[in-house]
Write a protein that holds these residues in place. Structure first.
Motif, PDB file in Angstrom:
ATOM      1  N   UNK A   1      -8.987 -24.097 -16.797  1.00 44.68           N
ATOM      2  CA  UNK A   1     -10.219 -24.208 -17.561  1.00 44.68           C
ATOM      3  C   UNK A   1     -10.073 -23.454 -18.888  1.00 44.68           C
ATOM      4  N   UNK A   2     -11.175 -23.233 -19.587  1.00 44.13           N
ATOM      5  CA  UNK A   2     -11.117 -22.616 -20.908  1.00 44.13           C
ATOM      6  C   UNK A   2     -10.514 -21.204 -20.871  1.00 44.13           C
ATOM      7  N   UNK A   3     -10.620 -20.521 -19.742  1.00 41.90           N
ATOM      8  CA  UNK A   3     -10.086 -19.173 -19.614  1.00 41.90           C
ATOM      9  C   UNK A   3      -8.577 -19.143 -19.854  1.00 41.90           C
ATOM     10  N   UNK A   4      -7.922 -20.266 -19.574  1.00 42.02           N
ATOM     11  CA  UNK A   4      -6.474 -20.336 -19.778  1.00 42.02           C
ATOM     12  C   UNK A   4      -6.115 -20.184 -21.259  1.00 42.02           C
ATOM     13  N   UNK A   5      -6.963 -20.701 -22.121  1.00 43.95           N
ATOM     14  CA  UNK A   5      -6.692 -20.656 -23.562  1.00 43.95           C
ATOM     15  C   UNK A   5      -7.263 -19.417 -24.229  1.00 43.95           C
ATOM     16  N   UNK A   6      -8.262 -18.799 -23.612  1.00 44.52           N
ATOM     17  CA  UNK A   6      -8.890 -17.616 -24.202  1.00 44.52           C
ATOM     18  C   UNK A   6      -9.444 -16.741 -23.088  1.00 44.52           C
ATOM     19  N   UNK A   7      -8.694 -15.683 -22.754  1.00 48.59           N
ATOM     20  CA  UNK A   7      -9.103 -14.819 -21.646  1.00 48.59           C
ATOM     21  C   UNK A   7     -10.172 -13.828 -22.104  1.00 48.59           C
ATOM     22  N   UNK A   8     -10.439 -12.796 -21.293  1.00 52.40           N
ATOM     23  CA  UNK A   8     -11.513 -11.847 -21.609  1.00 52.40           C
ATOM     24  C   UNK A   8     -11.241 -11.046 -22.873  1.00 52.40           C
ATOM     25  N   UNK A   9      -9.972 -11.058 -23.338  1.00 47.80           N
ATOM     26  CA  UNK A   9      -9.634 -10.395 -24.593  1.00 47.80           C
ATOM     27  C   UNK A   9      -9.456 -11.388 -25.742  1.00 47.80           C
ATOM     28  N   UNK A  10      -9.709 -12.675 -25.459  1.00 47.85           N
ATOM     29  CA  UNK A  10      -9.566 -13.699 -26.483  1.00 47.85           C
ATOM     30  C   UNK A  10      -8.146 -14.202 -26.666  1.00 47.85           C
ATOM     31  N   UNK A  11      -7.248 -13.886 -25.713  1.00 47.10           N
ATOM     32  CA  UNK A  11      -5.847 -14.282 -25.822  1.00 47.10           C
ATOM     33  C   UNK A  11      -5.535 -15.422 -24.852  1.00 47.10           C
ATOM     34  N   UNK A  12      -4.599 -16.304 -25.194  1.00 47.24           N
ATOM     35  CA  UNK A  12      -4.179 -17.338 -24.242  1.00 47.24           C
ATOM     36  C   UNK A  12      -3.358 -16.724 -23.117  1.00 47.24           C
ATOM     37  N   UNK A  13      -3.418 -17.311 -21.954  1.00 41.49           N
ATOM     38  CA  UNK A  13      -2.636 -16.839 -20.812  1.00 41.49           C
ATOM     39  C   UNK A  13      -1.149 -16.956 -21.123  1.00 41.49           C
ATOM     40  N   UNK A  14      -0.368 -15.967 -20.708  1.00 41.49           N
ATOM     41  CA  UNK A  14       1.074 -16.006 -20.976  1.00 41.49           C
ATOM     42  C   UNK A  14       1.783 -17.113 -20.211  1.00 41.49           C
ATOM     43  N   UNK A  15       1.099 -17.702 -19.207  1.00 40.16           N
ATOM     44  CA  UNK A  15       1.709 -18.771 -18.417  1.00 40.16           C
ATOM     45  C   UNK A  15       1.067 -20.134 -18.707  1.00 40.16           C
ATOM     46  N   UNK A  16       0.424 -20.262 -19.838  1.00 36.22           N
ATOM     47  CA  UNK A  16      -0.275 -21.498 -20.190  1.00 36.22           C
ATOM     48  C   UNK A  16       0.662 -22.703 -20.115  1.00 36.22           C
ATOM     49  N   UNK A  17       1.847 -22.581 -20.715  1.00 36.66           N
ATOM     50  CA  UNK A  17       2.787 -23.698 -20.730  1.00 36.66           C
ATOM     51  C   UNK A  17       3.328 -24.036 -19.358  1.00 36.66           C
TER      52      UNK A  17
END
Length: 300
Positions: A256-272
């Motif tokens: 979901x959107x959390x994958x692209x922008x976590x609680x710190x506003x950063x994308x998950x390191x495992x997105x790809x």
């Protein structure tokens, strides 16, 4: 025996698949190659201030801006806040590994950097716990009232020392900002070529004080109980996955959107990895096997 850490618990409730990839994939988990400048500055600042609290000589870093920034932050904190700790607190424990029994065959692994006793009344606190940040606002400071880290450190004091915890002493350190050119600006950093210690000593106290805030965080019995239940929930999932033999499949991604922008506003390191862009994380050269932070390996 299942051994977990506070970071395990936070990551699991962020995303079960992220939990698997970070801590168990390939045997001990994966970590992205390289470290961001923000993490690097935080780590170096922590090393410097940890040495100070132990009465050891401060590490000497190089001349890159990140290294100069960390040194400047640490020296200014010692001038502003370090004197408060010397006056009002006594250090009673440093860099202690803690194993907290949560349930049969479930252990919470933790490391407490420092424990102090307040001279005025003998109250025992975890801390100082330093956090470097690029935004020193009220919301950032208040958010640590709800952090799992402050719960874990409360448990650390009670199990490691057998003392009732009066709370966690949080120390927030502002790193400065970026100007219109994208250049980092911090009034605490000496110009290149100047001695940082002398520069810090001559800075007005009013300027140095602007870069620091502090708070006491107290966590009550109900919060501690709920956190321990969360630890048991994660341990139960790990055990079920182990028994089924379907380890990776048991920890599903959020997608979901959390994958692209976590609680710190950063994308998950495992997105790809989760979205199919990276089939072989280790083979891609973008990840390496994780090195555990604790002295003992986490076990499944």
């Amino acid at each position: 025996m299942i051994k977990l850490s506070r970071s395990h618990i936070e990551t699991y409730f962020d995303c079960p698949r992220k939990f698997w990839l970070r801590y168990y994939e390939g045997g001990r988990g994966l970590t992205p190659v390289g470290k961001s400048e923000a993490l690097w500055v935080g780590d170096m600042t922590h090393q410097l201030l940890g040495a100070h609290m132990q009465g050891k000589p401060l590490p000497v870093f190089g001349e890159s801006y990140a290294e100069r920034l960390a040194t400047a932050l640490a020296l200014a904190w010692i001038d502003v806040r370090g004197l408060v700790y010397e006056r009002d607190y006594t250090v009673i424990s440093v860099e202690r590994e803690v194993e907290i029994p949560i349930a049969p065959d479930v252990v919470l692994m933790s490391r407490i950097d420092c424990v102090v006793r307040r001279k005025a009344d003998g109250a025992v606190f975890a801390g100082p716990e330093w956090k470097t940040t690029g935004v020193l606002g009220d919301r950032w400071v208040e958010s640590w009232r709800y952090s799992a880290q402050t719960i874990a450190h409360t448990l650390d004091v009670e199990y490691a020392l057998g003392a009732e915890s009066a709370g966690v002493l949080m120390e927030f350190i502002y790193k400065g900002r970026k100007n219109n050119k994208g250049e980092h600006v911090c009034a605490l950093v000496a110009p290149a070529g100047e001695d940082q210690a002398q520069y810090t000593a001559h800075l007005p106290m009013s300027i140095k004080q602007e870069y620091f805030r502090s708070s006491e965080v107290w966590r009550g019995p109900r919060e501690l109980e709920m956190f321990c239940r969360n630890v048991e929930t994660v341990a139960e999932h790990v055990e079920e996955a182990k028994v089924s033999g379907l380890m990776a499949e048991s920890f599903r991604p959020r997608l979901d959107q959390f994958c692209a922008s976590d609680k710190y506003g950063h994308p998950c390191e495992f997105l790809g990895v989760c979205f199919g862009e990276i089939d072989d994380p280790l083979g891609s050269g973008m990840y390496v096997k994780r090195v555990p932070h604790h002295l003992l390996e986490f076990e499944v």
